[in-house]
Design an enzyme around this catalytic site. Structure first.
Site, short mmCIF file in Angstrom:
data_model
loop_
_atom_site.label_atom_id
_atom_site.label_comp_id
_atom_site.label_asym_id
_atom_site.label_seq_id
_atom_site.Cartn_x
_atom_site.Cartn_y
_atom_site.Cartn_z
N LYS A 13 0.83 -1.21 0.00
CA LYS A 13 0.00 0.00 0.00
C LYS A 13 0.87 1.27 0.00
O LYS A 13 0.65 2.18 -0.78
CB LYS A 13 -0.93 0.02 1.23
CG LYS A 13 -1.82 -1.20 1.34
CD LYS A 13 -2.73 -1.15 2.57
CE LYS A 13 -2.02 -1.11 3.91
NZ LYS A 13 -1.26 -2.35 4.26
N ARG A 85 -9.51 1.25 9.04
CA ARG A 85 -9.09 -0.13 9.31
C ARG A 85 -10.13 -0.87 10.12
O ARG A 85 -9.93 -2.05 10.44
CB ARG A 85 -7.81 -0.09 10.12
CG ARG A 85 -6.57 -0.39 9.32
CD ARG A 85 -5.42 -0.13 10.25
NE ARG A 85 -4.26 -0.88 9.97
CZ ARG A 85 -3.20 -0.39 9.32
NH1 ARG A 85 -3.23 0.80 8.81
NH2 ARG A 85 -2.14 -1.12 9.17
N ARG A 124 11.89 -6.00 4.39
CA ARG A 124 11.69 -4.56 4.18
C ARG A 124 12.75 -3.73 4.90
O ARG A 124 13.12 -4.01 6.02
CB ARG A 124 10.31 -4.14 4.68
CG ARG A 124 10.14 -2.62 4.66
CD ARG A 124 8.71 -2.19 4.75
NE ARG A 124 8.07 -2.57 5.99
CZ ARG A 124 6.79 -2.31 6.24
NH1 ARG A 124 6.04 -1.71 5.33
NH2 ARG A 124 6.27 -2.68 7.38
N ARG A 157 11.92 -1.90 10.62
CA ARG A 157 10.90 -1.37 11.53
C ARG A 157 10.73 -2.29 12.73
O ARG A 157 10.82 -3.50 12.61
CB ARG A 157 9.55 -1.26 10.78
CG ARG A 157 9.19 0.17 10.44
CD ARG A 157 8.03 0.26 9.49
NE ARG A 157 6.78 -0.34 9.95
CZ ARG A 157 5.64 -0.27 9.28
NH1 ARG A 157 5.58 0.38 8.13
NH2 ARG A 157 4.55 -0.85 9.74
N ARG A 168 -0.01 -8.96 13.34
CA ARG A 168 -0.64 -7.90 12.55
C ARG A 168 -1.55 -8.50 11.48
O ARG A 168 -2.61 -7.97 11.16
CB ARG A 168 0.43 -7.00 11.89
CG ARG A 168 1.10 -6.06 12.88
CD ARG A 168 2.43 -5.56 12.39
NE ARG A 168 2.36 -4.76 11.19
CZ ARG A 168 3.38 -4.59 10.33
NH1 ARG A 168 4.54 -5.17 10.55
NH2 ARG A 168 3.23 -3.84 9.27
P1 AP5 Z 1 4.92 -1.64 1.73
O1 AP5 Z 1 4.60 -0.79 0.55
O2 AP5 Z 1 5.74 -1.04 2.83
O3 AP5 Z 1 3.59 -2.32 2.30
P2 AP5 Z 1 2.40 -1.71 3.17
O4 AP5 Z 1 1.15 -2.37 2.72
O5 AP5 Z 1 2.46 -0.22 3.16
O6 AP5 Z 1 2.84 -2.30 4.59
P3 AP5 Z 1 2.78 -1.70 6.04
O7 AP5 Z 1 3.46 -2.73 6.92
O8 AP5 Z 1 3.35 -0.31 6.12
O9 AP5 Z 1 1.30 -1.67 6.31
P4 AP5 Z 1 0.59 -1.80 7.62
O10 AP5 Z 1 -0.76 -1.57 7.16
O11 AP5 Z 1 0.81 -3.00 8.44
O12 AP5 Z 1 1.36 -0.71 8.53
P5 AP5 Z 1 1.07 0.83 8.81
O13 AP5 Z 1 2.37 1.51 8.72
O14 AP5 Z 1 -0.08 1.33 8.04
O15 AP5 Z 1 5.66 -2.96 1.15
C1 AP5 Z 1 6.17 -3.96 2.03
C2 AP5 Z 1 7.52 -4.50 1.47
O16 AP5 Z 1 7.27 -5.18 0.24
C3 AP5 Z 1 8.55 -3.39 1.13
O17 AP5 Z 1 9.82 -3.90 1.43
C4 AP5 Z 1 8.39 -3.17 -0.39
O18 AP5 Z 1 9.59 -2.73 -0.99
C5 AP5 Z 1 7.97 -4.56 -0.86
N1 AP5 Z 1 7.03 -4.54 -1.98
C6 AP5 Z 1 5.98 -3.69 -2.17
N2 AP5 Z 1 5.29 -4.03 -3.29
C7 AP5 Z 1 5.92 -5.13 -3.80
C8 AP5 Z 1 5.68 -5.97 -4.96
N3 AP5 Z 1 4.64 -5.72 -5.78
N4 AP5 Z 1 6.51 -7.02 -5.17
C9 AP5 Z 1 7.56 -7.27 -4.31
N5 AP5 Z 1 7.84 -6.50 -3.23
C10 AP5 Z 1 7.03 -5.45 -2.97
O19 AP5 Z 1 0.59 0.75 10.33
C11 AP5 Z 1 1.48 0.41 11.39
C12 AP5 Z 1 0.71 0.34 12.69
O20 AP5 Z 1 0.10 1.60 12.97
C13 AP5 Z 1 -0.45 -0.66 12.73
O21 AP5 Z 1 -0.01 -1.96 13.06
C14 AP5 Z 1 -1.33 -0.04 13.83
O22 AP5 Z 1 -0.82 -0.32 15.12
C15 AP5 Z 1 -1.19 1.44 13.57
N6 AP5 Z 1 -2.22 2.00 12.67
C16 AP5 Z 1 -2.03 2.57 11.43
N7 AP5 Z 1 -3.19 2.96 10.91
C17 AP5 Z 1 -4.16 2.64 11.81
C18 AP5 Z 1 -5.58 2.76 11.84
N8 AP5 Z 1 -6.27 3.31 10.81
N9 AP5 Z 1 -6.24 2.29 12.92
C19 AP5 Z 1 -5.59 1.76 13.98
N10 AP5 Z 1 -4.25 1.59 14.02
C20 AP5 Z 1 -3.54 2.03 12.95
#
Ligand code: AP5
Length: 213
Positions: A13, A85, A124, A157, A168
């Protein structure tokens, strides 16, 4: 244009939101990035959010809703990456947009299996300065350990350890997956095969947004 990216952790994402926001001149709102920034600065929100994030749990809806009320642009297009979410978050978003006379255009569901999630997140690398995202195998930096964009140090991270990644994923399945039905009922949902490579997923996103299919 207002777009939501929905999907399990590590489904790409953030990677796609960064690309697409530049290509289509949209703001990129990542609740994960905003929370990590708050943790780094030790703001009241950051201090409360950290314990949930470290455990791989969702931060309570009340905190997330206050945050999104504060940062949501009143005009111009944007991508919401990581919000909503939960169903209560989605209902608040719907209400906020209605109040501003705006409409959600599309919700993209990034489809990816748990095993690929674990592989992607354990490889990552994130820039400690600017937040740029890399992957040891699929999207490596030009120079090992150094960000191509700002020269910052690349780190893993805190929540990218295997046991936290699996937690997660479980939290996603229990609390976020109900949004699939929520947005299907509203005719907003488009599924993306997120196992394809980065360029192919980007191509598909642009195709749907420009031509509707
Ligand atoms: P990446 O693009 O980083 O994936 P992502 O979907 O953004 O993953 P996140 O881990 O950031 O999402 P998340 O939803 O768990 O965490 P968030 O930061 O939002 O890609 C991942 C890896 O794959 C990278 O190394 C990339 O290079 C590689 N890649 C990408 N595309 C690829 C492809 N097509 N092929 C191969 N490789 C690829 O949230 C963190 C925490 O914050 C949550 O756990 C929660 O505690 C809190 N939080 C955030 N938002 C909320 C909310 N709305 N409500 C409650 N808690 C929240």
């Amino acid at each position: 244009m207002i777009v939501v990216f929905l999907g399990p952790p590590g489904s790409g994402k953030g990677t796609q939101a960064k690309k697409l926001s530049q290509e289509l001149n949209l703001s990129h709102i990542s609740t994960g990035d905003l929370l990590r920034e708050a943790v780094k600065k030790q703001t009241p929100l950051g201090l409360k959010a950290k314990e949930y994030m470290d455990r791989g749990e969702l931060v309570p809806d009340s905190l997330m809703i206050a945050l999104i009320e504060e940062v949501m642009p009143k005009e111009g297009g944007f991508i919401l990456d990581g919000f909503p979410r939960t169903v209560p978050q989605a209902l608040v978003l719907e209400d906020m947009l209605n109040r501003h006379g705006r409409n959600l255009d599309k919700v993209f569901l990034f489809d990816l299996s748990e095993e690929v999630v674990v592989e992607r997140l354990s490889g990552r690398l994130t820039c400690s300065q600017c937040g740029a995202v890399y992957h040891k195998k699929y999207n490596p930096p030009k120079q090992e350990g150094i960000c191509d964009l700002c020269g910052g140090k690349l780190i893993q991270r805190e929540d990218d350890k295997e046991e936290v990644i699996r937690k997660r994923y479980r939290v996603y399945a229990e609390q976020t997956k109900p949004l699939i039905e929520f947005y299907q009922e509203r005719n907003k949902l488009t599924r993306l095969d997120a196992e394809q490579d980065i360029q192919e997923v980007n191509r598909k996103l642009l195709e749907v947004l420009k031509n509707g299919g």
